[in-house]
Scaffold this motif. Structure first.
Motif, PDB file in Angstrom:
ATOM      1  N   VAL A  89      -4.932   5.941  -1.015  1.00  0.00           N
ATOM      2  CA  VAL A  89      -4.066   4.766  -0.982  1.00  0.00           C
ATOM      3  C   VAL A  89      -4.070   4.096  -2.347  1.00  0.00           C
ATOM      4  N   GLY A 136      -3.146   0.534  -4.055  1.00  0.00           N
ATOM      5  CA  GLY A 136      -2.883  -0.862  -3.730  1.00  0.00           C
ATOM      6  C   GLY A 136      -2.058  -1.489  -4.837  1.00  0.00           C
ATOM      7  N   HIS A 181       0.588   5.116   0.595  1.00  0.00           N
ATOM      8  CA  HIS A 181      -0.282   6.165   1.118  1.00  0.00           C
ATOM      9  C   HIS A 181       0.233   7.513   0.617  1.00  0.00           C
ATOM     10  N   GLU A 224       0.860  -1.175   0.000  1.00  0.00           N
ATOM     11  CA  GLU A 224       0.000   0.000   0.000  1.00  0.00           C
ATOM     12  C   GLU A 224       0.898   1.226   0.000  1.00  0.00           C
TER      13      GLU A 224
END
Length: 159
Positions: free
Chosen positions: A130, A132, A108, A106
């Motif tokens: 976020v 992924g 951020h 992830e």
């Protein structure tokens, strides 16, 4: 006989130093380049390249950093709906942190969107988001992305 006051050399030296510092600060602001690219082998480096490609409107380049078939959609398996992106130059992405696991990661970020100028200066909206990522054949690829960075596959032409 009157004598003219001599200029204070200390004051002149302090003013010269301040002027020099202002000149250096302006040079740094106006001549700094793009941020240093992060390594492409890292999740943050992949997100950096993916986001830059989407912002530049280069969806072909963005797809190289996307998992096959999902193209950075917000919800894998859900239908892809193309969102209207902020205009080029109005969206800024800042890395906050990266959480890396064996085959997923992830990234951020903070997304800052500028909305032109108002009576008190440029209005800006910031939100956290976020990305992924999944490791596919040893490479990190974007599996999910914030709506501002969603790219949809081009529908196949019907015969």
């Amino acid at each position: 006989m009157t004598t003219r006051p001599r200029p204070d050399r200390t004051l002149m030296a302090v003013l010269a130093i301040i002027a020099g510092l202002v000149a250096v600060a302006l040079a740094v602001v106006f001549f700094r380049g793009q941020p240093e690219p992060l390594p492409e082998s890292t999740p943050a480096g992949v997100v950096q390249r993916y986001a830059a490609a989407v912002i530049d409107g280069d969806e072909a380049a963005a797809r190289r950093y996307s998992t096959d078939g999902r193209f950075g959609t917000g919800q894998p398996g859900a239908p892809c709906t193309r969102a209207e992106r902020p205009p080029a130059g109005a969206l800024r992405v800042t890395l906050v942190s990266t959480v890396e696991r064996a085959d997923t990661a992830e990234v951020h970020v903070v997304l800052a969107t500028s909305n032109g100028s108002g009576p008190f200066g440029n209005s800006e909206y910031e939100s956290e988001a976020v990305f992924g990522l999944e490791r596919v054949n040893g490479n990190w690829l974007v599996a999910t992305a914030p709506w501002q960075f969603t790219i949809c596959p081009v529908p196949a032409a019907k015969p």
